[in-house]
Design an enzyme around this catalytic site. Structure first.
Site, PDB file in Angstrom:
ATOM      1  CD  GLU A  52      -2.738  -1.084   2.555  1.00 29.82           C
ATOM      2  OE1 GLU A  52      -3.745  -1.784   2.555  1.00 29.82           O
ATOM      3  OE2 GLU A  52      -2.399  -0.362   3.525  1.00 29.82           O
ATOM      4  CB  CYS A  53       0.635   4.346   0.120  1.00 24.36           C
ATOM      5  SG  CYS A  53       0.774   6.114  -0.217  1.00 24.36           S
ATOM      6  N   GLY A  54       3.358   3.742   0.158  1.00 26.34           N
ATOM      7  CA  GLY A  54       4.814   3.690   0.236  1.00 26.34           C
ATOM      8  C   GLY A  54       5.364   2.305  -0.023  1.00 26.34           C
ATOM      9  CB  SER A 145      -3.205   0.043  -4.950  1.00 26.22           C
ATOM     10  OG  SER A 145      -3.991   1.165  -5.259  1.00 26.22           O
TER      11      SER A 145
END
Length: 161
Positions: A52-54, A145
């Site tokens: 997720e993200c990072g 994502s």
């Protein structure tokens, strides 16, 4: 350095690369090539991983800092993340993936660049039900994502059912 020879435990069932601020530790993350290799091997052999993200940024080929300096990362996703020209992406999200609905949020300043990723799954909508161009990338049993999923209603393992 001690960080340069760290990898995944041998009996790993699921890897969860949560969000964070990889831009604050780009040198350390880039230099830990044994972890890069360990994650790639795990994913190539069917290991389940949610980024997720990072965490997704970490799976990219490179992350570019705000000045355009390049830091090689895991290289599992055929794309780069960049902190250049930062722009806030923020909001609650509704995610439709394999006929199931999930909730989450998006909060980041970076952007994906140079993407050659073809296996994009799911549909993502704002809280006002407008479809947006945020992507979920799938590779083997890897999902990555910018979305931070909300797990109060569903198990993280539902993504692989």
């Amino acid at each position: 350095s001690p960080m340069s020879d760290i990898g995944l435990p041998k009996d790993t069932d699921l890897v969860y690369l949560a969000g964070g601020y990889p831009e604050l530790y780009m040198k350390e993350l880039s230099n830990n090539t044994s972890m890069h290799d360990s994650i790639k091997e795990y994913c190539e052999n069917g290991g389940r991983l949610l980024a997720e993200c990072g965490g997704m940024m970490y799976l990219c080929e490179n992350i570019f800092d705000i000045k355009g300096n390049k830091f090689p990362m895991v290289g599992l996703l055929n794309q780069d993340a960049s902190m250049e020209n930062m722009k806030l992406h923020l909001g609650y999200r509704r995610i439709m993936y394999e006929n199931k609905e999930y909730r989450g949020h998006e909060f980041h300043y970076s952007q994906i660049i140079n993407s050659k990723e073809k296996n994009i799954v799911g549909d993502i909508f704002t809280a006002r039900d407008t479809e947006i161009d945020t992507k979920i990338f799938k590779y083997n049993n890897v999902l990555a994502s910018y979305i931070h999923f909300y797990w109060g209603e569903k198990s993280i393992l539902d993504l692989w059912k």
